[in-house]
Write a protein that holds these residues in place. Structure first.
Motif, PDB file in Angstrom:
ATOM      1  N   LEU A 281       0.831  -1.211   0.000  1.00 23.19           N
ATOM      2  CA  LEU A 281       0.000   0.000   0.000  1.00 23.19           C
ATOM      3  C   LEU A 281       0.862   1.256   0.000  1.00 23.19           C
ATOM      4  O   LEU A 281       0.521   2.253  -0.640  1.00 23.19           O
ATOM      5  N   LEU A 282       1.979   1.221   0.710  1.00 21.04           N
ATOM      6  CA  LEU A 282       2.888   2.363   0.687  1.00 21.04           C
ATOM      7  C   LEU A 282       3.414   2.598  -0.721  1.00 21.04           C
ATOM      8  O   LEU A 282       3.458   3.734  -1.207  1.00 21.04           O
ATOM      9  N   ARG A 283       3.804   1.525  -1.376  1.00 19.86           N
ATOM     10  CA  ARG A 283       4.344   1.651  -2.734  1.00 19.86           C
ATOM     11  C   ARG A 283       3.307   2.220  -3.688  1.00 19.86           C
ATOM     12  O   ARG A 283       3.609   3.066  -4.533  1.00 19.86           O
ATOM     13  N   CYS A 284       2.056   1.784  -3.546  1.00 19.46           N
ATOM     14  CA  CYS A 284       1.019   2.180  -4.494  1.00 19.46           C
ATOM     15  C   CYS A 284       0.339   3.498  -4.141  1.00 19.46           C
ATOM     16  O   CYS A 284      -0.480   3.990  -4.909  1.00 19.46           O
ATOM     17  N   THR A 285       0.663   4.076  -2.994  1.00 20.37           N
ATOM     18  CA  THR A 285       0.078   5.369  -2.638  1.00 20.37           C
ATOM     19  C   THR A 285       1.102   6.490  -2.639  1.00 20.37           C
ATOM     20  O   THR A 285       0.846   7.563  -3.182  1.00 20.37           O
ATOM     21  N   ILE A 286       2.263   6.272  -2.037  1.00 21.18           N
ATOM     22  CA  ILE A 286       3.247   7.371  -1.955  1.00 21.18           C
ATOM     23  C   ILE A 286       4.640   6.981  -2.419  1.00 21.18           C
ATOM     24  O   ILE A 286       5.442   7.845  -2.748  1.00 21.18           O
ATOM     25  N   ASN A 287       4.954   5.685  -2.403  1.00 21.28           N
ATOM     26  CA  ASN A 287       6.299   5.227  -2.778  1.00 21.28           C
ATOM     27  C   ASN A 287       7.371   5.967  -1.988  1.00 21.28           C
ATOM     28  O   ASN A 287       8.390   6.386  -2.527  1.00 21.28           O
ATOM     29  N   GLY A 288       7.122   6.125  -0.703  1.00 22.77           N
ATOM     30  CA  GLY A 288       8.101   6.766   0.164  1.00 22.77           C
ATOM     31  C   GLY A 288       7.701   8.176   0.549  1.00 22.77           C
ATOM     32  O   GLY A 288       7.324   8.985  -0.303  1.00 22.77           O
ATOM     33  N   VAL A 289       7.757   8.484   1.847  1.00 26.69           N
ATOM     34  CA  VAL A 289       7.454   9.824   2.348  1.00 26.69           C
ATOM     35  C   VAL A 289       8.542  10.800   1.898  1.00 26.69           C
ATOM     36  O   VAL A 289       9.716  10.425   1.745  1.00 26.69           O
ATOM     37  N   ASN A 290       8.150  12.049   1.701  1.00 28.49           N
ATOM     38  CA  ASN A 290       9.071  13.116   1.320  1.00 28.49           C
ATOM     39  C   ASN A 290      10.413  12.958   2.039  1.00 28.49           C
ATOM     40  O   ASN A 290      10.476  12.901   3.266  1.00 28.49           O
ATOM     41  N   SER A 291      11.491  12.920   1.279  1.00 26.75           N
ATOM     42  CA  SER A 291      12.809  12.616   1.845  1.00 26.75           C
ATOM     43  C   SER A 291      13.246  13.666   2.879  1.00 26.75           C
ATOM     44  O   SER A 291      13.749  13.319   3.946  1.00 26.75           O
ATOM     45  N   LEU A 292      13.052  14.941   2.570  1.00 26.48           N
ATOM     46  CA  LEU A 292      13.502  15.994   3.484  1.00 26.48           C
ATOM     47  C   LEU A 292      12.698  15.972   4.780  1.00 26.48           C
ATOM     48  O   LEU A 292      13.240  16.227   5.861  1.00 26.48           O
TER      49      LEU A 292
END
Length: 411
Positions: A281-292
């Motif tokens: 679900l993470l991959r298909c919704t955001i693919n990672g939270v904003n790096s900064l």
């Protein structure tokens, strides 16, 4: 073959395509958003407004978190990041929940970084629920909890909270709502919208109930640090056995660290099935939270936490200002919050008669027209229409001035 041929030979008959409501058509933008829009329009027209409808902290994030964000940007840490969160942050969060929340068996593999706590709810329910599964929630409750359950195909089942019991979410009331379709019990302490805080014993009774019926517990602890003495925050996950998988804990940087715009939250779970589903679900919704934002969160959770105590002291002052202003008004019964930054005020029908409005929703609209924000009770459930929620997360000056105007408007 003959049956197939015979069916194929039948003449086509006109038909009307059956329509199933889209899940999003069952949701609204919410009454709080409608009030907010009225206030913003008034503000744009030059009118003074008091933002008591919104739970947005007035504080800036801690300086060391902003410094880390800037340094990460200059260091070029602006590329794709690991799906579940940067390893440094996941390790730090595992230490935090072990040391601060008592989730002592947590490892970095049990932590999943999300785009704020609301996204964490979306992901947790999406990974947990099958169509038709029921989740027991308090009523009143922050609207988006029920909405995210519905988006996952589940059914929210409200358990009414009462002023008589200080809006406590009680195991005996939860027990009466359990059916064969119940999958989980949702817990939120400190509680939005009432500000009630559950004791360790109350949480233990809820966990025992979940064990007895083999249910999950989803615990939203976004307000863990916004709490007023003598009350203390307890994480229900700390009461679970080391090998127990039923508790799913959700945390956020929005309230404790005044970082709502940086949209960083996290899920902690030991459940193997969720370990498999959540990354999808993470991959298909955001693919990672904003790096900064993640580097800022790392600095916030590993650096000085002095800002938490400082904010808590200011919230305590604002709470007392608003509660005093609402106390003693005929037909208005404010509950002094034990945590979070909302005052929940129950209304008698005499208030509507005196102010010549039909209900709490109409009263909220009337107040908004005077520049005073609030949220009507029915924005939070089906059993709490005769109430208003006032947020004191805005500036202290606004709380002081607006509370006096609020008392005048309701008197």
């Amino acid at each position: 073959m003959l049956q197939t041929a015979a069916v194929a030979a039948e003449p086509a008959s006109p038909s009307v395509k059956a329509t199933t409501p889209h899940p999003l058509d069952q949701l609204s933008l919410g009454k709080i958003v409608q009030i907010r829009e009225r206030l913003l329009q008034a503000q744009a027209a030059g009118k003074r407004v008091f933002r008591f409808e919104s739970g947005d902290p007035s504080f800036a994030p801690p300086a060391h978190a902003l410094d880390a964000l800037t340094q990460a940007a200059h260091a070029g840490k602006t590329h794709y990041v690991p799906n579940n969160g940067i390893p440094e942050l996941r390790r730090a969060l595992a230490r935090k929940v072990a040391e601060k929340n008592g989730l002592t068996s947590t490892t970095a593999d049990d932590v999943f970084v999300t785009n704020g706590a609301m996204h964490a709810l979306y992901v947790a329910f999406g990974a947990l629920l099958d169509a038709g599964d029921e989740v027991i929630i308090p009523d009143p409750m922050w609207t988006e909890v029920a909405e995210n359950i519905r988006l996952a195909g589940g059914v929210p089942v409200g358990v009414p909270l009462s002023a008589e019991h200080h809006f406590a979410y009680r195991a005996e009331d939860i027990s009466a709502a359990i059916t064969s379709r119940t999958k989980a019990i949702f817990v939120n302490t400190p509680h939005n919208p009432t500000g009630a805080v559950l004791s360790r014993d109350a949480l233990g009774e809820i966990l025992d109930l979940a064990r007895h019926h083999d249910l999950y517990v989803v615990s939203d602890e976004a307000y863990e640090d916004v709490i007023y003495a003598p009350h203390v925050h307890h994480s229900i996950g700390a009461l679970a056995a080391a090998n127990e998988r039923r508790v799913i804990s959700i945390f956020s940087f929005s309230k404790s660290h005044a970082m709502p715009g940086l949209r960083t939250g996290y899920i902690v779970t030991r459940d193997a099935t969720l370990h498999d589903r959540i990354p999808k679900l993470l991959r298909c919704t955001i693919n990672g939270v904003n790096s900064l934002a993640q580097w800022a969160a790392l600095a916030a959770v590993t650096g000085s936490d002095r800002h938490i105590a400082e904010m808590r002291d200011v919230y305590h002052e604002r709470r007392d200002i608003m509660v005093r202003a609402l106390t003693g008004i005929h037909g208005v019964h404010p509950f002094t919050p034990q945590g979070a930054f909302y005052v929940w005020a129950v209304l008698d029908s005499s208030v509507y008669e005196r102010l010549e409005v039909a209900d709490a929703g109409a009263l909220a609209t009337q107040l908004a027209e005077r520049g005073l924000g609030c949220a009507p009770g029915d924005a939070f459930g089906t059993t709490c229409a005769d109430a208003l929620r006032f947020a004191f997360s805005c500036g202290t000056g606004m709380v002081r001035e607006g509370s006096a105007l609020l008392r005048e408007a309701l008197s």
